[in-house]
Motif scaffolding. Structure first.
Motif, PDB file in Angstrom:
ATOM      1  N   GLU A 178     -19.309  10.270 -72.039  1.00 47.58           N
ATOM      2  CA  GLU A 178     -19.111  11.736 -71.615  1.00 47.58           C
ATOM      3  C   GLU A 178     -18.349  12.638 -72.575  1.00 47.58           C
ATOM      4  N   MET A 179     -17.512  12.049 -73.430  1.00 53.21           N
ATOM      5  CA  MET A 179     -16.890  12.962 -74.284  1.00 53.21           C
ATOM      6  C   MET A 179     -18.069  13.296 -75.270  1.00 53.21           C
ATOM      7  N   PHE A 180     -18.905  12.412 -75.902  1.00 52.83           N
ATOM      8  CA  PHE A 180     -19.822  12.831 -76.523  1.00 52.83           C
ATOM      9  C   PHE A 180     -20.831  13.852 -76.062  1.00 52.83           C
ATOM     10  N   ASP A 239     -26.242   4.646 -76.147  1.00 50.96           N
ATOM     11  CA  ASP A 239     -27.661   4.784 -75.936  1.00 50.96           C
ATOM     12  C   ASP A 239     -27.996   3.932 -74.851  1.00 50.96           C
ATOM     13  N   LEU A 240     -28.294   4.741 -73.743  1.00 54.59           N
ATOM     14  CA  LEU A 240     -28.568   4.145 -72.217  1.00 54.59           C
ATOM     15  C   LEU A 240     -29.752   3.252 -72.343  1.00 54.59           C
ATOM     16  N   SER A 241     -30.742   3.234 -73.410  1.00 58.95           N
ATOM     17  CA  SER A 241     -31.896   2.758 -73.142  1.00 58.95           C
ATOM     18  C   SER A 241     -31.459   1.250 -73.858  1.00 58.95           C
ATOM     19  N   THR A 242     -30.172   0.994 -74.403  1.00 59.04           N
ATOM     20  CA  THR A 242     -29.765  -0.391 -74.780  1.00 59.04           C
ATOM     21  C   THR A 242     -29.235  -0.751 -73.822  1.00 59.04           C
ATOM     22  N   THR A 243     -28.447   0.040 -72.970  1.00 55.42           N
ATOM     23  CA  THR A 243     -27.760  -0.371 -71.581  1.00 55.42           C
ATOM     24  C   THR A 243     -29.012  -0.990 -70.755  1.00 55.42           C
ATOM     25  N   ILE A 244     -30.122  -0.415 -70.637  1.00 55.07           N
ATOM     26  CA  ILE A 244     -31.016  -0.770 -69.573  1.00 55.07           C
ATOM     27  C   ILE A 244     -31.640  -2.024 -69.967  1.00 55.07           C
ATOM     28  N   ARG A 245     -31.883  -1.948 -71.460  1.00 51.54           N
ATOM     29  CA  ARG A 245     -32.468  -3.539 -71.971  1.00 51.54           C
ATOM     30  C   ARG A 245     -31.657  -4.598 -71.806  1.00 51.54           C
ATOM     31  N   LEU A 246     -30.426  -4.351 -71.918  1.00 54.39           N
ATOM     32  CA  LEU A 246     -29.640  -5.319 -72.207  1.00 54.39           C
ATOM     33  C   LEU A 246     -28.453  -5.969 -70.526  1.00 54.39           C
ATOM     34  N   ARG A 247     -28.394  -4.996 -70.087  1.00 55.56           N
ATOM     35  CA  ARG A 247     -27.781  -5.023 -68.600  1.00 55.56           C
ATOM     36  C   ARG A 247     -28.339  -4.501 -67.378  1.00 55.56           C
ATOM     37  N   HIS A 248     -29.018  -5.589 -66.686  1.00 52.31           N
ATOM     38  CA  HIS A 248     -29.844  -5.510 -65.641  1.00 52.31           C
ATOM     39  C   HIS A 248     -29.000  -4.807 -64.200  1.00 52.31           C
ATOM     40  N   ASP A 249     -27.742  -5.302 -64.383  1.00 50.72           N
ATOM     41  CA  ASP A 249     -26.644  -4.688 -63.503  1.00 50.72           C
ATOM     42  C   ASP A 249     -26.765  -3.229 -63.386  1.00 50.72           C
ATOM     43  N   VAL A 276     -30.977   3.240 -61.227  1.00 52.85           N
ATOM     44  CA  VAL A 276     -32.230   3.268 -60.206  1.00 52.85           C
ATOM     45  C   VAL A 276     -31.559   3.546 -58.977  1.00 52.85           C
ATOM     46  N   ARG A 277     -30.611   3.057 -58.689  1.00 50.72           N
ATOM     47  CA  ARG A 277     -30.224   3.228 -56.927  1.00 50.72           C
ATOM     48  C   ARG A 277     -29.344   4.383 -56.845  1.00 50.72           C
ATOM     49  N   ASP A 278     -28.422   4.872 -57.984  1.00 48.29           N
ATOM     50  CA  ASP A 278     -27.365   5.679 -57.725  1.00 48.29           C
ATOM     51  C   ASP A 278     -27.640   6.952 -58.527  1.00 48.29           C
ATOM     52  N   PHE A 279     -28.582   6.967 -59.793  1.00 50.96           N
ATOM     53  CA  PHE A 279     -28.599   7.956 -60.684  1.00 50.96           C
ATOM     54  C   PHE A 279     -29.951   8.593 -60.660  1.00 50.96           C
ATOM     55  N   GLY A 280     -30.830   8.242 -60.042  1.00 53.43           N
ATOM     56  CA  GLY A 280     -32.235   9.020 -60.059  1.00 53.43           C
ATOM     57  C   GLY A 280     -33.059   8.471 -61.128  1.00 53.43           C
ATOM     58  N   LEU A 281     -32.815   7.339 -61.777  1.00 49.89           N
ATOM     59  CA  LEU A 281     -33.710   6.715 -62.814  1.00 49.89           C
ATOM     60  C   LEU A 281     -34.826   6.034 -62.105  1.00 49.89           C
ATOM     61  N   LEU A 282     -36.119   6.571 -62.500  1.00 47.00           N
ATOM     62  CA  LEU A 282     -37.373   5.999 -61.947  1.00 47.00           C
ATOM     63  C   LEU A 282     -38.065   5.581 -63.159  1.00 47.00           C
ATOM     64  N   LEU A 283     -38.072   4.371 -63.556  1.00 46.21           N
ATOM     65  CA  LEU A 283     -38.577   3.484 -64.817  1.00 46.21           C
ATOM     66  C   LEU A 283     -39.919   4.002 -64.953  1.00 46.21           C
ATOM     67  N   ASP A 284     -40.878   4.046 -64.154  1.00 51.67           N
ATOM     68  CA  ASP A 284     -42.179   4.451 -64.378  1.00 51.67           C
ATOM     69  C   ASP A 284     -42.566   5.808 -64.418  1.00 51.67           C
ATOM     70  N   GLU A 285     -41.540   6.681 -64.024  1.00 58.35           N
ATOM     71  CA  GLU A 285     -41.609   8.018 -63.835  1.00 58.35           C
ATOM     72  C   GLU A 285     -40.926   9.274 -64.553  1.00 58.35           C
ATOM     73  N   ASN A 286     -39.567   8.878 -64.501  1.00 56.42           N
ATOM     74  CA  ASN A 286     -38.812   9.694 -65.496  1.00 56.42           C
ATOM     75  C   ASN A 286     -37.896   9.146 -66.582  1.00 56.42           C
ATOM     76  N   ALA A 287     -38.250   8.035 -66.891  1.00 57.34           N
ATOM     77  CA  ALA A 287     -37.319   7.070 -67.887  1.00 57.34           C
ATOM     78  C   ALA A 287     -37.137   8.085 -69.015  1.00 57.34           C
ATOM     79  N   ARG A 313     -31.641  13.066 -71.478  1.00 56.42           N
ATOM     80  CA  ARG A 313     -30.802  13.880 -71.271  1.00 56.42           C
ATOM     81  C   ARG A 313     -29.381  13.435 -71.203  1.00 56.42           C
ATOM     82  N   ARG A 314     -29.328  12.021 -71.031  1.00 62.36           N
ATOM     83  CA  ARG A 314     -28.018  11.459 -70.817  1.00 62.36           C
ATOM     84  C   ARG A 314     -27.400  10.320 -71.897  1.00 62.36           C
ATOM     85  N   SER A 315     -28.234  10.339 -72.903  1.00 62.95           N
ATOM     86  CA  SER A 315     -27.757   9.429 -74.074  1.00 62.95           C
ATOM     87  C   SER A 315     -27.264   9.975 -75.242  1.00 62.95           C
TER      88      SER A 315
END
Length: 156
Positions: A22-24, A48-58, A64-75, A81-83
């Motif tokens: 968030e600081m960055f 780099d949130l793509s690294t987070t998505i790739r390595l941390r399924h939780d 997806v559940r709480d922040f509006g990520l739709l893997l097949d639509e708006n990833a 916007r967020r990384s």
């Protein structure tokens, strides 16, 4: 006991974990903040949130559940916007930045810092990178973590 010397004319910003990300993002979006602070530190920040998505399924599931990520639509748009790694070109080149990561951090993978540093170096930013051997998330197992950061902040 560590004694901090506060120099009223110097202003620093430190973000740990999500706070580092968030600081960055705040700095990248605000030239005022970039000029307000003299130095910035990210401690175990996910860059780099793509690294987070790739390595941390939780985390991916939470995005997806709480922040509006739709893997097949708006990833792509969501990640862009967020990384912080996607906005490095907006940072002031001469703002001293320190990215710190621990080699035993099981929350924020080393690729976050390594990839961010590579991008900042490519763009010519003033970047310092520390990879602390054996350190856990936010250097939680390092008794001297504050001294390390204060020493860097106080260095001219």
């Amino acid at each position: 006991m560590l004694q901090l010397k506060f120099i009223p004319k110097k202003k620093f910003i430190l973000g740990g974990s999500r706070g580092g990300m968030e600081m960055f993002l705040a700095l990248e979006r605000s030239s005022f903040l970039q000029n307000y602070f003299d130095k910035a530190i990210s401690l175990s920040g996910p860059m780099d949130l793509s690294t987070t998505i790739r390595l941390r399924h939780d985390m991916k599931n939470m995005f997806v559940r709480d922040f509006g990520l739709l893997l097949d639509e708006n990833a792509a748009e969501w990640l862009a916007r967020r990384s912080p790694i996607n906005h490095c070109s907006n940072l002031r080149k001469d703002l001293p930045l320190l990215i710190i990561q621990g080699t035993e951090d099981h929350r924020t993978h080393l690729d976050h810092g390594r990839n961010m540093v590579a991008e900042l170096l490519r763009l010519g930013n003033d970047i310092t990178y520390w990879e602390i051997k054996g350190a856990t998330h936010c250097l939680g197992n390092q008794k001297n973590r504050m001294k390390l950061m204060v020493d860097w902040l106080e260095k001219p």
